[in-house]
Design a protein around this motif. Sequence first.
Motif, PDB file in Angstrom:
ATOM      1  N   GLU A   1      23.823  15.298  45.061  1.00 49.78           N
ATOM      2  CA  GLU A   1      24.922  15.019  44.156  1.00 49.78           C
ATOM      3  C   GLU A   1      26.346  15.382  44.812  1.00 49.78           C
TER       4      GLU A   1
ATOM      5  N   ALA B   1      30.492  19.549  43.298  1.00 45.99           N
ATOM      6  CA  ALA B   1      30.366  17.861  42.968  1.00 45.99           C
ATOM      7  C   ALA B   1      31.612  17.496  42.556  1.00 45.99           C
TER       8      ALA B   1
ATOM      9  N   ASP C   1      22.426  24.908  47.399  1.00 46.77           N
ATOM     10  CA  ASP C   1      21.907  24.725  45.984  1.00 46.77           C
ATOM     11  C   ASP C   1      21.127  25.745  45.593  1.00 46.77           C
TER      12      ASP C   1
ATOM     13  N   ALA D   1      28.879  12.260  45.391  1.00 46.72           N
ATOM     14  CA  ALA D   1      30.172  12.322  44.955  1.00 46.72           C
ATOM     15  C   ALA D   1      31.323  12.455  46.109  1.00 46.72           C
TER      16      ALA D   1
END
Length: 323
Positions: A49, A22, A68, A53
């Motif tokens: 996220e 990120a 993730d 970003a």
Amino acid sequence: MFAKLIETLKANPRTLVFTEGADARILEATARLKKDGFLTPILVGVEAEVKAAAEKGGFDIEGIRIVDPATYAGMDAMVEKMVELRKGKMSPEDCRKNLLKGNYFGTMLVKMGEADCLLGGATYSTADTVRPALQLIKTKPGNNNVSSCFILQRTKDGVDERLCMGDCAIQIDPDEDALVETALECAKTAATFGIDPKIAFLSYSTKGSGKGEAVDKVRNACEKAKAAAPELAIDGEMQFDAAVSPVVGQQKFPGSKVAGHANTFIFPEIQSGNIGYKIAQRLGGFAAYGPILQGLNAPINDLSRGCDADEVYKMAIITAALA
């Protein structure tokens, strides 16, 4: 220099994992790598996220794999493998907890063959990048230490100059055997960057002009390195002026094939190494690429927390080219 590395990657595609997916600098470099198409990035982070970003920064990462740790389908198998690797030093619960962190998770992606190499350190410390590598990737057979080097490059009077300097970032006070490993690994790294290594073991003494334990350590390491790799051009102990000036080199170290022509420098400890490469960078006008970690079973490299997106891009190329 980078054109040759890119050609290598085009012929031998590699997958590289970024542990801080990120981060805006990582995302900018990833978008550039996606556009260029010669290596495949993986971004570790919370997908929402990372995408938010990227959108905020205007970086095109469409189609880039985002992983993730919290939702990774193979987590149970990864935990089991990490428990095996840690051999009783971490419980399954400890392993699972650590694998929720990008540095450990990304390192295990490399260990389990989902990526060829890793680049971290945009927000992690060097220790937080190196520790998982030592615990999980481990050192290559025959190596007992992880060392580092910097590749320095400049164009002066139309001539491309490249140097290799080690260890400037990892080993604080290496012993003789660690210096030997550093030298042999630096020779391999230098060759990857088109440098025909001429290796100088540096000291405040040249060929016995100075005395003391520090001189003895460098001299003994140099002799061990020569015995271990007789095919390489290695000499020392020598002062820096003797290493780089043909006139001074032959005055102080007559007959040496390295003195006056060295391009791969082995520093006796981290203080002199770190100071030395920064002097070359700031006063000599060299671009410095690194630290490039050496001695591991897979390329794991560390960024400076003060890096910019261009440094991330270039270190990604370097890391992948070493895979």
